[in-house]
Write a protein that holds these residues in place. Structure first.
Motif, PDB file in Angstrom:
ATOM      1  N   SER A  57       3.452  -5.115   3.295  1.00 35.20           N
ATOM      2  CA  SER A  57       2.545  -6.229   2.602  1.00 35.20           C
ATOM      3  C   SER A  57       3.225  -7.307   3.410  1.00 35.20           C
ATOM      4  O   SER A  57       2.624  -8.705   3.625  1.00 35.20           O
ATOM      5  CB  SER A  57       2.858  -6.225   1.047  1.00 35.20           C
ATOM      6  OG  SER A  57       4.353  -6.363   0.862  1.00 35.20           O
TER       7      SER A  57
ATOM      8  N   SER B  50      -3.884   0.371  -2.088  1.00 39.73           N
ATOM      9  CA  SER B  50      -3.015  -0.566  -2.286  1.00 39.73           C
ATOM     10  C   SER B  50      -2.992  -0.944  -3.759  1.00 39.73           C
ATOM     11  O   SER B  50      -3.639  -0.393  -4.382  1.00 39.73           O
ATOM     12  CB  SER B  50      -4.007  -1.803  -1.586  1.00 39.73           C
ATOM     13  OG  SER B  50      -4.024  -1.828  -0.110  1.00 39.73           O
TER      14      SER B  50
ATOM     15  N   SER C 111      -2.594  -2.939   4.705  1.00 36.56           N
ATOM     16  CA  SER C 111      -2.517  -3.811   3.774  1.00 36.56           C
ATOM     17  C   SER C 111      -3.129  -5.072   3.950  1.00 36.56           C
ATOM     18  O   SER C 111      -2.955  -5.839   2.850  1.00 36.56           O
ATOM     19  CB  SER C 111      -0.830  -4.205   3.746  1.00 36.56           C
ATOM     20  OG  SER C 111      -0.138  -3.149   2.889  1.00 36.56           O
TER      21      SER C 111
ATOM     22  N   ASN D 209       0.683  -1.214  -0.112  1.00 34.29           N
ATOM     23  CA  ASN D 209      -0.039  -0.186   0.037  1.00 34.29           C
ATOM     24  C   ASN D 209       0.917   1.226   0.189  1.00 34.29           C
ATOM     25  O   ASN D 209       2.195   1.129   0.451  1.00 34.29           O
ATOM     26  CB  ASN D 209      -1.220  -0.146   1.082  1.00 34.29           C
ATOM     27  CG  ASN D 209      -0.210   0.444   2.544  1.00 34.29           C
ATOM     28  OD1 ASN D 209      -0.237   1.628   2.747  1.00 34.29           O
ATOM     29  ND2 ASN D 209       0.039  -0.441   3.492  1.00 34.29           N
TER      30      ASN D 209
ATOM     31  N   THR E 104      -7.550  -4.294   0.068  1.00 34.35           N
ATOM     32  CA  THR E 104      -7.334  -3.724  -1.333  1.00 34.35           C
ATOM     33  C   THR E 104      -8.158  -2.428  -1.429  1.00 34.35           C
ATOM     34  O   THR E 104      -8.816  -2.052  -0.451  1.00 34.35           O
ATOM     35  CB  THR E 104      -7.581  -4.391  -2.462  1.00 34.35           C
ATOM     36  OG1 THR E 104      -8.994  -5.150  -2.346  1.00 34.35           O
ATOM     37  CG2 THR E 104      -6.807  -5.896  -2.624  1.00 34.35           C
TER      38      THR E 104
END
Ligand code: PMV
Length: 327
Positions: free
Chosen positions: A124, A54, A160, A29, A163
């Motif tokens: 992530s 994201s 993260s 992100n 989305t």
């Protein structure tokens, strides 16, 4: 409250028996309104809220299983030495989830982030690890709770677990139970991010150190919370109204203000390289000439350009070698 107590509080009520292994993916992100400064270092509680987007095709796929002897971290197929910074950081995080001191884990993480992209992989990485632990232990927690668990690994990791556009609420509680991420409504087909690499080198000052220094020494930082709050409002309006110029202008201004607080720190933190300034000036020049392009930057010298898909050919011509990520 300690991070152990927070983790226990969240997973305490969860039932379910562990599987042999768990697996999950989490995207990278990029913040449009940045998280810069902590109000609690242990729990990674931020001074302000932040808002990110994201990049769904870039991220980490992480598999976790039990093993004997000691933890093992494997990144893109390569075993990391036990005393490496990455292994130590992951083991410290896994301490929160060991049923006893003799339980160890193997963590295999494959990243689809091009090595050269200069994107921080911790967000992530820790989000994928929190989701993979949920799969391993079969806690079946909601994403709200998993964002809090991810935050304990790395602040920005809490964003993260989703989305799309995501807001991380700063919260006010000392235990951080109101400091979680959630999706912001609104899809934006055609919005693109271009990754313009300036340097592949590891940053000289880790973001954790730079943040702390800024909070402790920058007088400008006192203006930061109100700035972020106003920028988040504008960014939400831009997403609602699909106003690309408002989105880009606000993101660019927010990133520059964050870097201004770093420059105002003692000793100052400057992540920029000569090519960073060149790229910024080039973006401003192209914008004057009518190309709708803006940028954001994080704790490093690389530039993330924001533009619409219809301008892809122009952007590729001006920035050959730029990696394009759709949103
Ligand atoms: O979560 P950390 O410690 O990697 O900090 C991230 C800080 C910035 O990338 C500069 C801003 C942000 O909101 O992601």
């Amino acid at each position: 409250m300690t991070e152990h107590e927070v983790a226990k509080l969240i997973i305490g009520a969860a039932k379910g028996s562990p599987k042999n292994s768990g697996q999950a993916f989490a995207p990278v992100n990029i913040a449009l309104c940045k998280y810069w400064g902590k109000r609690d270092e242990k729990l990674n509680l931020p001074v302000t809220s932040s808002l990110s987007v994201s990049l769904p095709e870039l991220g980490a796929t992480t598999k976790i299983s039990f093993r004997d002897g000691h933890d093992l971290l494997r990144l893109n197929g390569a075993d990391q030495p036990q005393d490496s910074a990455a292994s130590r950081r992951v083991s410290k995080y896994l301490d929160l989830f060991r049923p006893d001191k003799d339980t160890f884990f193997q963590v295999d993480s494959e990243s689809s982030i091009p090595i050269a992209a200069g994107l921080a992989s911790s967000a992530s990485g820790f989000a994928a690890l929190a989701l993979a632990l949920d799969d391993l232990y079969q806690w079946k927690l909601g994403l709200h709770d998993l964002s809090i668990l991810a935050r304990l690994g790395s602040g920005s990791a809490c964003r993260s677990v989703y989305t799309g556009f995501v807001i991380w609420h700063a919260g006010t509680r000392a235990d951080g139970m109101d400091s979680f991420a959630e999706p912001v409504d609104g899809e934006w087909p055609g919005l693109c991010m271009g990754l313009i690499m300036v340097s592949h080198h590891e940053k000289a000052v880790p973001s954790r150190t730079a943040m702390k220094r800024t909070v402790e020494t920058s007088a400008l930082y006192r203006a930061w919370p109100a700035k972020v709050e106003a920028d988040i409002k504008e960014t939400r309006r831009a997403i609602e109204e699909k106003d690309f110029d408002l989105l880009g202008r606000t993101a660019e201004s927010n990133a520059l203000a964050m870097h201004a607080t770093m420059l105002d720190s003692q000793p100052p933190v400057l992540y920029w390289m000569p090519e960073t300034v060149e790229t910024i000036k080039k973006i401003w020049h192209l914008r004057e000439k009518g190309l709708a392009v803006y940028f954001t930057m994080d704790a490093g010298p690389n530039i993330k350009a924001l533009f619409m898909q219809r301008d892809t050919a122009d952007m590729q011509r001006h920035f050959p070698g730029m990696e394009i990520a759709s949103i």
